[in-house]
Enzyme design. Structure first.
Site, PDB file in Angstrom:
ATOM      1  N   ARG A  66       0.876  -1.179   0.000  1.00 25.42           N
ATOM      2  CA  ARG A  66       0.000   0.000   0.000  1.00 25.42           C
ATOM      3  C   ARG A  66       0.911   1.226   0.000  1.00 25.42           C
ATOM      4  O   ARG A  66       2.127   1.103   0.083  1.00 25.42           O
ATOM      5  CB  ARG A  66      -0.998   0.001   1.159  1.00 25.42           C
ATOM      6  CG  ARG A  66      -0.652  -0.679   2.421  1.00 25.42           C
ATOM      7  CD  ARG A  66       0.455  -0.049   3.209  1.00 25.42           C
ATOM      8  NE  ARG A  66       0.257   1.380   3.368  1.00 25.42           N
ATOM      9  CZ  ARG A  66       1.204   2.253   3.612  1.00 25.42           C
ATOM     10  NH1 ARG A  66       2.468   1.862   3.693  1.00 25.42           N
ATOM     11  NH2 ARG A  66       0.953   3.523   3.767  1.00 25.42           N
ATOM     12  N   GLY A  67       0.277   2.410  -0.124  1.00 24.92           N
ATOM     13  CA  GLY A  67       1.075   3.627  -0.296  1.00 24.92           C
ATOM     14  C   GLY A  67       1.159   3.910  -1.792  1.00 24.92           C
ATOM     15  O   GLY A  67       1.478   2.994  -2.582  1.00 24.92           O
ATOM     16  N   ALA A  68       0.845   5.148  -2.178  1.00 22.70           N
ATOM     17  CA  ALA A  68       0.672   5.459  -3.598  1.00 22.70           C
ATOM     18  C   ALA A  68       1.856   5.051  -4.493  1.00 22.70           C
ATOM     19  O   ALA A  68       1.657   4.344  -5.494  1.00 22.70           O
ATOM     20  CB  ALA A  68       0.329   6.943  -3.752  1.00 22.70           C
ATOM     21  N   ARG A  80      -7.373  -0.528  -6.816  1.00 26.08           N
ATOM     22  CA  ARG A  80      -7.682   0.558  -5.871  1.00 26.08           C
ATOM     23  C   ARG A  80      -7.906   1.844  -6.681  1.00 26.08           C
ATOM     24  O   ARG A  80      -7.150   2.115  -7.621  1.00 26.08           O
ATOM     25  CB  ARG A  80      -6.556   0.764  -4.834  1.00 26.08           C
ATOM     26  CG  ARG A  80      -6.465  -0.399  -3.840  1.00 26.08           C
ATOM     27  CD  ARG A  80      -5.542  -0.084  -2.684  1.00 26.08           C
ATOM     28  NE  ARG A  80      -6.160   0.793  -1.700  1.00 26.08           N
ATOM     29  CZ  ARG A  80      -5.510   1.339  -0.667  1.00 26.08           C
ATOM     30  NH1 ARG A  80      -4.219   1.096  -0.512  1.00 26.08           N
ATOM     31  NH2 ARG A  80      -6.129   2.116   0.191  1.00 26.08           N
ATOM     32  N   GLN A 115      -1.820   2.159  10.001  1.00 24.66           N
ATOM     33  CA  GLN A 115      -0.532   2.209   9.291  1.00 24.66           C
ATOM     34  C   GLN A 115       0.515   2.974  10.110  1.00 24.66           C
ATOM     35  O   GLN A 115       1.710   2.703  10.019  1.00 24.66           O
ATOM     36  CB  GLN A 115      -0.688   2.897   7.931  1.00 24.66           C
ATOM     37  CG  GLN A 115      -1.478   2.108   6.900  1.00 24.66           C
ATOM     38  CD  GLN A 115      -2.938   2.491   6.890  1.00 24.66           C
ATOM     39  OE1 GLN A 115      -3.498   2.848   7.932  1.00 24.66           O
ATOM     40  NE2 GLN A 115      -3.575   2.418   5.741  1.00 24.66           N
ATOM     41  N   ASP A 174      -2.248  10.682  -2.068  1.00 30.00           N
ATOM     42  CA  ASP A 174      -2.585   9.659  -3.065  1.00 30.00           C
ATOM     43  C   ASP A 174      -2.938  10.269  -4.410  1.00 30.00           C
ATOM     44  O   ASP A 174      -2.828   9.615  -5.442  1.00 30.00           O
ATOM     45  CB  ASP A 174      -3.728   8.783  -2.555  1.00 30.00           C
ATOM     46  CG  ASP A 174      -3.176   7.790  -1.563  1.00 30.00           C
ATOM     47  OD1 ASP A 174      -2.892   8.201  -0.424  1.00 30.00           O
ATOM     48  OD2 ASP A 174      -2.975   6.631  -1.938  1.00 30.00           O
ATOM     49  N   ASN A 232      -5.569  12.369   0.693  1.00 28.33           N
ATOM     50  CA  ASN A 232      -4.647  11.522   1.467  1.00 28.33           C
ATOM     51  C   ASN A 232      -5.452  10.729   2.484  1.00 28.33           C
ATOM     52  O   ASN A 232      -6.671  10.878   2.595  1.00 28.33           O
ATOM     53  CB  ASN A 232      -3.572  12.375   2.137  1.00 28.33           C
ATOM     54  CG  ASN A 232      -2.466  11.529   2.741  1.00 28.33           C
ATOM     55  OD1 ASN A 232      -1.956  10.618   2.091  1.00 28.33           O
ATOM     56  ND2 ASN A 232      -2.108  11.771   3.997  1.00 28.33           N
ATOM     57  N   LYS A 233      -4.758   9.907   3.230  1.00 25.32           N
ATOM     58  CA  LYS A 233      -5.392   9.010   4.200  1.00 25.32           C
ATOM     59  C   LYS A 233      -6.434   9.728   5.041  1.00 25.32           C
ATOM     60  O   LYS A 233      -6.223  10.859   5.479  1.00 25.32           O
ATOM     61  CB  LYS A 233      -4.294   8.414   5.092  1.00 25.32           C
ATOM     62  CG  LYS A 233      -4.740   7.458   6.158  1.00 25.32           C
ATOM     63  CD  LYS A 233      -5.623   6.340   5.669  1.00 25.32           C
ATOM     64  CE  LYS A 233      -5.028   5.520   4.536  1.00 25.32           C
ATOM     65  NZ  LYS A 233      -6.052   4.724   3.794  1.00 25.32           N
TER      66      LYS A 233
HETATM   67  O1  MRU Z   1      -4.460   3.174   2.246  1.00 24.39           O
HETATM   68  P1  MRU Z   1      -2.977   3.380   2.127  1.00 24.39           P
HETATM   69  O2  MRU Z   1      -2.201   2.825   3.260  1.00 24.39           O
HETATM   70  O3  MRU Z   1      -2.470   2.929   0.778  1.00 24.39           O
HETATM   71  O4  MRU Z   1      -2.817   4.948   2.184  1.00 24.39           O
HETATM   72  C1  MRU Z   1      -1.536   5.492   2.098  1.00 24.39           C
HETATM   73  C2  MRU Z   1      -1.542   6.967   2.251  1.00 24.39           C
HETATM   74  O5  MRU Z   1      -2.559   7.587   2.452  1.00 24.39           O
HETATM   75  C3  MRU Z   1      -0.233   7.655   2.077  1.00 24.39           C
HETATM   76  O6  MRU Z   1      -0.197   8.817   2.830  1.00 24.39           O
HETATM   77  C4  MRU Z   1      -0.031   8.010   0.591  1.00 24.39           C
HETATM   78  O7  MRU Z   1      -0.244   6.896  -0.225  1.00 24.39           O
HETATM   79  C5  MRU Z   1       1.307   8.563   0.332  1.00 24.39           C
HETATM   80  S1  MRU Z   1       2.513   7.330   0.583  1.00 24.39           S
HETATM   81  C6  MRU Z   1       4.015   7.834   0.163  1.00 24.39           C
END
Ligand code: MRU
Length: 357
Positions: free
Chosen positions: A44-46, A87, A194, A235, A245-246
């Site tokens: 996970r993470g963009a 996603r 996370q 994201d 973002n999250k």
């Molecule tokens: O749902 P996730 O864990 O994929 O969400 C991740 C985030 O919101 C991060 O802040 C974002 O992807 C940037 S990661 C470098």
């Protein structure tokens, strides 16, 4: 070790669902399983999602039995659609798939095996670039950090959220490497935690001082003047700077502004979506109710309760002090600055491809 990498014609990735208790690396030889790993948040993470999808396309090329270019492209088109459905919010996923498609359809490649080789090489290049970009972003971002600063951070944006190093957390790593004393207030980041599970683990690996807090405590620390800077990832950033973002990031940005604390998303230009004029067009992923009713398998709410679980929210650009990118720190008006940063980054990739060494 990288979060996601290519080895022996397989895609390998750290299984982030098992951290911090176990460090397990999964191997994939089917692109559909890679799509599933993205969906179920093994990875996970963009930026990490983007790289995983790119390697997924390389895998799809090797899996295809096509002997001619067109049949292979048809198979790749199908694979791309399956990976794209994993996603919806992180634009890096679609950015990476588009880039892989461009590589596959290069007119100079007429034999199916040439297309296969080009896709493996392109995915590797994308992953290598991601690491280099993160380090450049970190150098720009670290100029904002002073010795002794306390930085509030949401979700996980470290090496685990990218191919390596990370975005917002990468800025903290850089400041630490430069010898600045930093302290990180880590939002636990409900519902999937996370922050608690991954960010704390990464900071501990690097011996960076931290304090884990419940998300709800962030306002307390901001109001008490105990935070110098808020750093988050993103994201998807719309052309006007509105930032998805999250979930919980928006609330954090509003309270940071209310208390005069600078708030900066840290984003590679691959996270900027110039096709969307504002954040209201960013698709927001709604995830399973179980993520809210359960914490790591343990039920915490009565059975049958109604649940809403948006995974992201959008912070309007007026709450941002700036946006840290690999091309520098973009300030308002964001439309112009983001467009320039994206153009500069594209030119840099073109130069790199023309003169790879
Ligand atoms: O749902 P996730 O864990 O994929 O969400 C991740 C985030 O919101 C991060 O802040 C974002 O992807 C940037 S990661 C470098």
């Amino acid at each position: 070790m990288r979060t996601v990498f290519w080895e022996n014609n397989q895609v390998k990735m750290i299984d982030q669902r098992q951290l911090p208790h176990a460090f397990v690396v999964n191997a994939y030889d089917d692109y559909r399983a890679v799509a599933d790993a993205i969906k179920t948040m093994v990875i996970r993470g963009a930026p990490a999602i983007g790289a995983a999808a790119a390697f997924g396309m390389a895998l799809a090329a090797l899996q295809s039995r096509a002997t001619d270019r067109q049949t292979l492209l048809d198979d790749l088109d199908g694979a791309s659609k399956i990976l794209a459905a994993s996603r919806p919010t992180a634009v890096n996923l679609f950015w990476a798939l588009e880039r892989m498609w461009r590589a596959a359809t290069d007119e100079r490649l007429q034999a199916a095996d040439d297309v296969r080789a080009a896709l493996v090489a392109e995915a590797q290049r994308l992953a290598d670039e991601d690491v280099a970009i993160n380090r450049r972003m970190a150098e720009h971002g670290a100029t904002l950090i002073r010795d002794g600063d306390t930085i509030l951070h949401h979700c996980n944006t470290g090496a685990l959220a990218a191919v390596d190093w990370g975005t917002a957390l990468g800025v903290v790593f850089m400041a630490h490497e430069q010898g600045k004393r930093v302290h990180v207030l880590v939002d636990e980041t409900r519902p999937r935690l996370q922050g608690a599970a991954l960010t704390c683990w990464e900071l501990m690996q690097r011996s960076i001082p931290m304090t884990l807090i419940a998300d709800n405590a962030a306002g307390y620390f901001l109001q008490a003047g105990k935070v110098n800077l808020v750093l988050v990832g993103a994201d998807r950033v719309a052309a006007n700077g509105d930032t998805a973002n999250k979930i919980g990031t928006y609330k954090l940005a509003v309270v940071a502004k209310e208390n005069g604390v600078p708030f900066y998303p840290t984003v590679p230009t691959s996270t900027v979506d110039l096709s969307l004029p504002s954040g209201s067009e960013i698709p927001i992923e709604m995830r399973d109710a179980r993520e809210v009713t359960h914490i790591r398998g343990q039920m915490i709410a009565p059975a049958g309760v109604a649940v809403a679980n948006p995974a992201f929210d959008v912070t309007p650009n007026r709450y941002l002090s700036g946006i840290i990118t690999e091309e520098g720190i973009v300030r308002a008006p964001f439309e112009r600055g983001l467009k320039e940063a994206v153009e500069k980054a594209r030119a840099r990739v073109r130069t790199f491809m023309e003169t790879p060494e």
